[in-house]
Structures are given as C-alpha cells and as structure tokens.
Design an enzyme around this catalytic site. Structure first.
Site, short mmCIF file in Angstrom:
data_model
loop_
_atom_site.label_atom_id
_atom_site.label_comp_id
_atom_site.label_asym_id
_atom_site.label_seq_id
_atom_site.Cartn_x
_atom_site.Cartn_y
_atom_site.Cartn_z
N GLU A 1 -43.35 42.67 13.45
CA GLU A 1 -43.65 41.27 13.14
C GLU A 1 -44.42 41.20 11.82
O GLU A 1 -45.43 41.88 11.65
CB GLU A 1 -44.47 40.66 14.30
CG GLU A 1 -45.04 39.28 14.03
CD GLU A 1 -44.01 38.24 13.63
OE1 GLU A 1 -43.03 38.05 14.35
OE2 GLU A 1 -44.19 37.62 12.55
N HIS B 1 -43.22 10.67 47.73
CA HIS B 1 -43.49 9.29 47.32
C HIS B 1 -44.99 9.10 47.13
O HIS B 1 -45.75 9.56 47.96
CB HIS B 1 -42.98 8.34 48.41
CG HIS B 1 -43.31 6.91 48.12
ND1 HIS B 1 -42.62 6.16 47.19
CD2 HIS B 1 -44.28 6.10 48.62
CE1 HIS B 1 -43.13 4.94 47.15
NE2 HIS B 1 -44.15 4.87 48.00
N GLY C 1 -33.76 13.63 14.47
CA GLY C 1 -33.51 14.59 15.56
C GLY C 1 -34.81 14.83 16.32
O GLY C 1 -35.78 14.07 16.18
N VAL C 2 -34.83 15.93 17.07
CA VAL C 2 -35.97 16.19 17.95
C VAL C 2 -37.29 16.24 17.19
O VAL C 2 -38.25 15.53 17.52
CB VAL C 2 -35.76 17.52 18.71
CG1 VAL C 2 -36.98 17.88 19.54
CG2 VAL C 2 -34.53 17.43 19.61
C1 LIG Z 1 -42.02 21.62 14.92
C2 LIG Z 1 -41.28 22.39 15.99
C3 LIG Z 1 -41.40 22.03 17.31
C4 LIG Z 1 -40.72 22.74 18.28
N1 LIG Z 1 -40.86 22.36 19.59
C5 LIG Z 1 -40.21 23.06 20.55
C6 LIG Z 1 -40.39 22.71 21.91
O1 LIG Z 1 -41.15 21.80 22.26
N2 LIG Z 1 -39.73 23.44 22.84
C7 LIG Z 1 -38.87 24.45 22.50
O2 LIG Z 1 -38.29 25.06 23.37
N3 LIG Z 1 -38.69 24.79 21.21
C8 LIG Z 1 -39.34 24.13 20.23
N4 LIG Z 1 -39.19 24.51 18.93
C9 LIG Z 1 -38.25 25.61 18.61
C10 LIG Z 1 -38.87 26.98 18.87
O3 LIG Z 1 -40.07 27.11 18.17
C11 LIG Z 1 -37.87 28.04 18.44
O4 LIG Z 1 -36.63 27.83 19.10
C12 LIG Z 1 -38.34 29.44 18.80
O5 LIG Z 1 -39.58 29.71 18.18
C13 LIG Z 1 -37.30 30.46 18.35
O6 LIG Z 1 -37.72 31.75 18.64
P1 LIG Z 1 -37.22 32.99 17.79
O7 LIG Z 1 -37.80 34.19 18.43
O8 LIG Z 1 -35.77 32.92 17.59
O9 LIG Z 1 -37.83 32.77 16.34
P2 LIG Z 1 -39.31 32.57 15.80
O10 LIG Z 1 -40.20 32.01 16.83
O11 LIG Z 1 -39.16 31.85 14.52
O12 LIG Z 1 -39.82 34.05 15.55
C14 LIG Z 1 -39.27 34.87 14.59
C15 LIG Z 1 -40.36 35.83 14.15
O13 LIG Z 1 -39.79 36.81 13.31
C16 LIG Z 1 -40.70 37.11 12.28
N5 LIG Z 1 -39.95 37.69 11.18
C17 LIG Z 1 -39.00 37.09 10.42
N6 LIG Z 1 -38.53 37.95 9.52
C18 LIG Z 1 -39.18 39.11 9.71
C19 LIG Z 1 -39.13 40.36 9.05
N7 LIG Z 1 -38.31 40.62 8.06
N8 LIG Z 1 -39.97 41.34 9.50
C20 LIG Z 1 -40.82 41.11 10.52
N9 LIG Z 1 -40.90 39.94 11.16
C21 LIG Z 1 -40.08 38.95 10.75
C22 LIG Z 1 -41.34 35.78 11.97
O14 LIG Z 1 -42.60 35.97 11.34
C23 LIG Z 1 -41.47 35.16 13.35
O15 LIG Z 1 -42.70 35.42 13.95
C24 LIG Z 1 -39.89 23.84 17.92
C25 LIG Z 1 -39.79 24.23 16.59
C26 LIG Z 1 -40.48 23.51 15.64
C27 LIG Z 1 -40.39 23.96 14.21
#
Ligand SMILES: Cc1cc2nc3c(=O)[nH]c(=O)nc-3n(C[C@H](O)[C@H](O)[C@H](O)COP(=O)(O)OP(=O)(O)OC[C@H]3O[C@@H](n4cnc5c(N)ncnc54)[C@H](O)[C@@H]3O)c2cc1C
Length: 459
Positions: free
Chosen positions: A38, A436, A180-181
């Site tokens: 990470e 209820h 959107g959301v």
């Molecule tokens: C404003 C907002 C509100 C949201 N609200 C919701 C919600 O209410 N409910 C919900 O279910 N989802 C919500 N989401 C979506 C949710 O945050 C994402 O779907 C989720 O975080 C995706 O998980 P992920 O593991 O794919 O990616 P991420 O959480 O983006 O994690 C990816 C990680 O990889 C790391 N990384 C990237 N490249 C590298 C690299 N080269 N080397 C090392 N580390 C790296 C990043 O630093 C990051 O920590 C929201 C998103 C946003 C932006």
C-alpha cells in the site's frame, strides 16, 4: 501453504483498500502467506476519502436538519451554524478509530504489510522500492480516482470529492457537476449545511442507474428541499476569479458559485503500473476479469474498482474474500453482481437491489410491480418521511428487484438483499412477521400486497 523463502508468498496483493485488505485478511485466515502493498493509507478510498467520511458528513447534515426542524415535533430547537472544524474533528475521529482498528487487525494476522508504491514487473512479481515480492498469485487492487472532464482542471474552488472532504468553510453557493451517487450525496450535505445548491446532470434524470420511479421521487424530494437541479443539460466550461467560479452550460446559461464540485465518476488506477506490460488485458484503463476475478494471465486476479462494474466497497470486500478462497481451493460460489446491495445516503436515502423495472422487463419479459407508499407506514409517519418501496417480480415468480426511497431506507437493504438473493416469492416474505412499528414493516407490507393480501395498503 506458507512462505517458502523471504519475499516469496502465496499471494502478493497490490493495493490495501477494501478489495485488497479483505483479500489479505481472508487469505491469512486460510493459512496462506500474504504480502499487502500500500502506497498510501491502509483502508484506501472507502475509509479515508469515500464511504466513511461522506457518511459522517451526511450524519452531521442530518443533525443540522434535526436542529432546524425541531418545532415540527414540538421541540424548541434552533439551528445556529455549522462549524466545519468541529465537523471535521468528528469525521476524522471516526476515521481514526476505524483506521487504528484495521491496522491492528492486519498486524494480528501475520500479514506482511509493505509500505510503498508497487509495480507489477513480471507476471508473479511486484516491486516496491527495489524490493521484489514474488507471489504464486498476484491480486491487483489499486482502486480508483476522481475523474474530471477534458480541460476541466481541479484547482482552487474547483474540486472533486477528494478536496471537498477537507473544506474548512461552508460555501454559500455550490454547483455540483454530476447527479450520480457522489453528486447527490454531496448536494444533500451542502444543502443541510446551509449552501444554495445546483446540480448539473447531462443525463435526463438524477441517479440515472436507479429505477426511474426512484429518480422521480428523489427529484420531488430535492425540489421540496430547494436543491436546484438541471437534468439533460451539458456543462460547457468554467472560469475562476478569486473565490468565485462562473460555470457555463451548453444552453448558454451561466451559474455563479463559490465552489464547483466535480462528481463525474471514478476512473481506474492502473496506468503505469506494469499491468499491460505483464500481458494483462486492460480496457479503457479497467482490468478485465472473469466471474472468478481472474485476469487473462494465469495467477493474476483483479478486485474492486479497477474491475468494470459497481464501484462499491462491499463489492470489493466480497471479491477480495472470493479470491482468497479461490486461491485456497475452496471453490467459492460466483458473486452475482445484481445481488449486490446499493445505497445512496442522501436525504432521502435510496436503497436498491436487483433489476429495475426496465431491466427486468428486458430480462424476464412478463413482470409485475407494486409500489408501497411509506405514507401507510407508522414509523415513517413518526419520522415525517415520505417515499415508497417498489417491488419487481417475475410474473408468478420470485422478487427480482427491490427499490426503496425515504429516510433511513438504507437500513432496509439487508432484508431486501436476502429476498433477492434467496429468490423469495412475495408469499414467502408475506408469511414472515415484521416488527411494528418499524420501517422494516413497510417491506413486509409491500410483499403482503404483492402476494394479494394487503394490510395497510390498497391492493
Ligand atoms: C466520495 C465517495 C463516497 C463513497 N461512498 C461509498 C459508500 O457509501 N459505500 C460504498 O460501498 N462505496 C462507496 N464509495 C466507493 C468505495 O470507496 C470504493 O468502491 C472502494 O474503496 C473500492 O475499493 P478498492 O479496494 O477497489 O480501491 P481503493 O479503496 O481505492 O483502494 C486502492 C488502494 O490501492 C492503493 N494503491 C494504488 N496504487 C498503488 C500502487 N501502485 N502501490 C501501492 N498501493 C497502491 C491506493 O493507495 C489505495 O489505498 C465511495 C467512494 C467515494 C469516492
């Protein structure tokens, strides 16, 4: 199945967000050796820049509205103002506690946590600061970033959610680009905090991925809340003078504001990470994976927002767990993308699962729908909320879609997802007893009605 040599693991995971860390935790539970790489903060977008901070803001927004609306319930309250430093301290406190807990959890599972930016340098190797981590399997989980539009620079008072989460003031006028959301959630927060809000959406309706009836009801509620929105309208440009942004639309109409929030979707973080060089198929930046989360390269999996589909944290968790179990040879059942619950936490909340009416017609042909109005639900009346629960079923078959809107309806999605995923008939749910007076009762009543025996509803 444990590490055979230093820097060699059963699984090397690139990215410690929802998808990556869930995979690491489950893999460690299953006795696999794991390296989790990470570059930022463990927990990723969801914990630090997404789900958790936005829901904290939305809760503060609800508190502000409650203070404003006390008189409606016979309670004398006055709303004074929103102190953003206090709101941010509350939000950061929530994040901090969860972050600490998550760090402890990862530590306790003997996961090798590697801080730094990783890159896929071979089919089975991730390199971090010159150190090579070799995996029998590699899981790509690098997540997503907030997109902008061509020529629209994120600077000053033009922000995405990534900057807007750290505001230390309440902007008097906000334009939200994108309905959107993320756009409607921020619009809801800003309105409750006292901003004048206008949403610009190019598609014909807000929350266009939801059932049309839900969009209509949200638009009605937003009108009532005096949240302005323009749908079917295209943004054409913006200029920034000092702290003022002037947004122009293709219709020629200008809108002046103190902040432009760009909420036009999220793109995958995959560029420059060596994926394509390793032979992984990437389409418009997204990593293509099959229903078992396998990329086209044997031993390389992909989970979370980098894989086309719903960009939701719990989808990432589920895919991460799935991949760990798949690698451990447990042959887990494939995840049904339609069976993933979706919640939009604006006021009123939206919660849904399964097919919209239009999608269900296209997929199943003959369908039946039923709308249960929350007006007949005691608890919703007590909360002074309006909305409905819409059910979609295959004709004489199971419920294939549940669509809900109203205060707190996100909390009802748990039962809705059981109904969809267990392919329940309306009559199966009708015989279950709902307490209820709860809003959950509305879900029971909707099924009673669809099963042909309505209680507090017309057939
Ligand atoms: C404003 C907002 C509100 C949201 N609200 C919701 C919600 O209410 N409910 C919900 O279910 N989802 C919500 N989401 C979506 C949710 O945050 C994402 O779907 C989720 O975080 C995706 O998980 P992920 O593991 O794919 O990616 P991420 O959480 O983006 O994690 C990816 C990680 O990889 C790391 N990384 C990237 N490249 C590298 C690299 N080269 N080397 C090392 N580390 C790296 C990043 O630093 C990051 O920590 C929201 C998103 C946003 C932006």
């Amino acid at each position: 199945m444990s590490a055979t040599a230093a820097n060699t693991y059963d699984i090397v995971i690139l990215g410690g967000g929802s998808g990556g860390y869930a995979c690491a935790l489950r893999a460690a539970e299953l006795g696999l050796s794991v390296a989790l790489v990470e570059k930022g903060k463990l927990g990723g977008t969801c914990l630090h820049m997404g789900c958790i901070p936005t829901k904290a803001l939305l809760h503060a927004a609800e508190v502000a509205d409650t203070a404003r609306d006390g008189a409606q319930f016979g309670v004398k309250t006055t709303f004074e103002s929103v102190d953003m430093s206090g709101v941010n301290a509350y939000k950061d406190g929530v994040i901090g506690r969860l972050y600490k807990g998550l760090q402890g959890l990862v530590k306790s599972k003997s996961i090798e946590y590697v801080e730094g930016e990783g890159r896929l340098v071979a089919k089975n190797t991730v390199e971090v600061a010159g150190r090579q981590l070799v995996g029998k399997n590699v899981v790509l989980a690098t997540g997503s970033y907030a997109k902008s539009l061509p020529g629209l620079d994120i600077t000053g008072r033009i922000m995405t959610s990534e900057q807007a989460l750290f505001l230390d003031f309440v902007p008097p006028r906000v334009v939200v680009l994108g309905g959107g959301v993320i756009g409607v959630e921020f619009a809801s927060v800003f309105k409750s905090f006292g901003s004048e809000v206008t949403i610009i959406e190019a598609l014909p309706r807000l929350v266009a991925a939801e059932d049309e009836a839900i969009s209509k009801q949200l638009e009605r509620s937003f009108r009532k809340r005096k949240i302005n929105f323009k749908t079917g309208v295209k943004f054409s440009g913006v200029t920034q003078t000092g702290d003022v942004v002037s947004v122009s639309l293709e219709s020629g109409e200008p809108i002046e504001a103190d902040l432009l929030l760009v909420a036009v979707g999220r793109g995958p973080v995959t560029a420059g990470l060596g994926y394509e060089e390793a032979g992984v198929t990437v389409d418009r930046g997204f990593v293509l994976a099959n229903e078992r989360c396998q990329t086209n390269i044997e031993g390389i999996y992909a989970v979370g927002d980098i894989v086309p589909g719903l960009q939701l944290a719990h989808r990432g968790f589920a895919q991460g767990i799935f991949v760990a179990e798949q690698i451990a040879g447990l042959n887990p059942p494939v995840i049904d993308e339609m069976g993933i619950p979706r919640v939009t936490y604006c006021d009123p909340e939206i919660a849904s699962i399964g097919y919209t009416e239009t999608q269900a017609k296209a997929k199943f042909g003959e369908i039946e729908t039923y709308d249960y109005n929350l007006g007949g639900n005691g608890k919703s009346q007590i909360l002074a909320t309006t909305g409905f629960i819409k059910l979609v079923r295959q004709k004489d078959g199971p419920v294939v879609g549940v669509h809900m809107i109203g205060a707190r309806m996100g909390e009802q999605v748990g039962e809705a997802q059981l109904i969809y995923n267990w392919e329940a008939l309306p009559s199966d749910v009708a015989q279950l007893i709902h307490a209820h007076p709860t809003q959950n009762e509305a879900l029971g009543e909707a099924h009673l009605a669809l099963a042909g025996k309505p209680l507090h509803a017309h057939a």
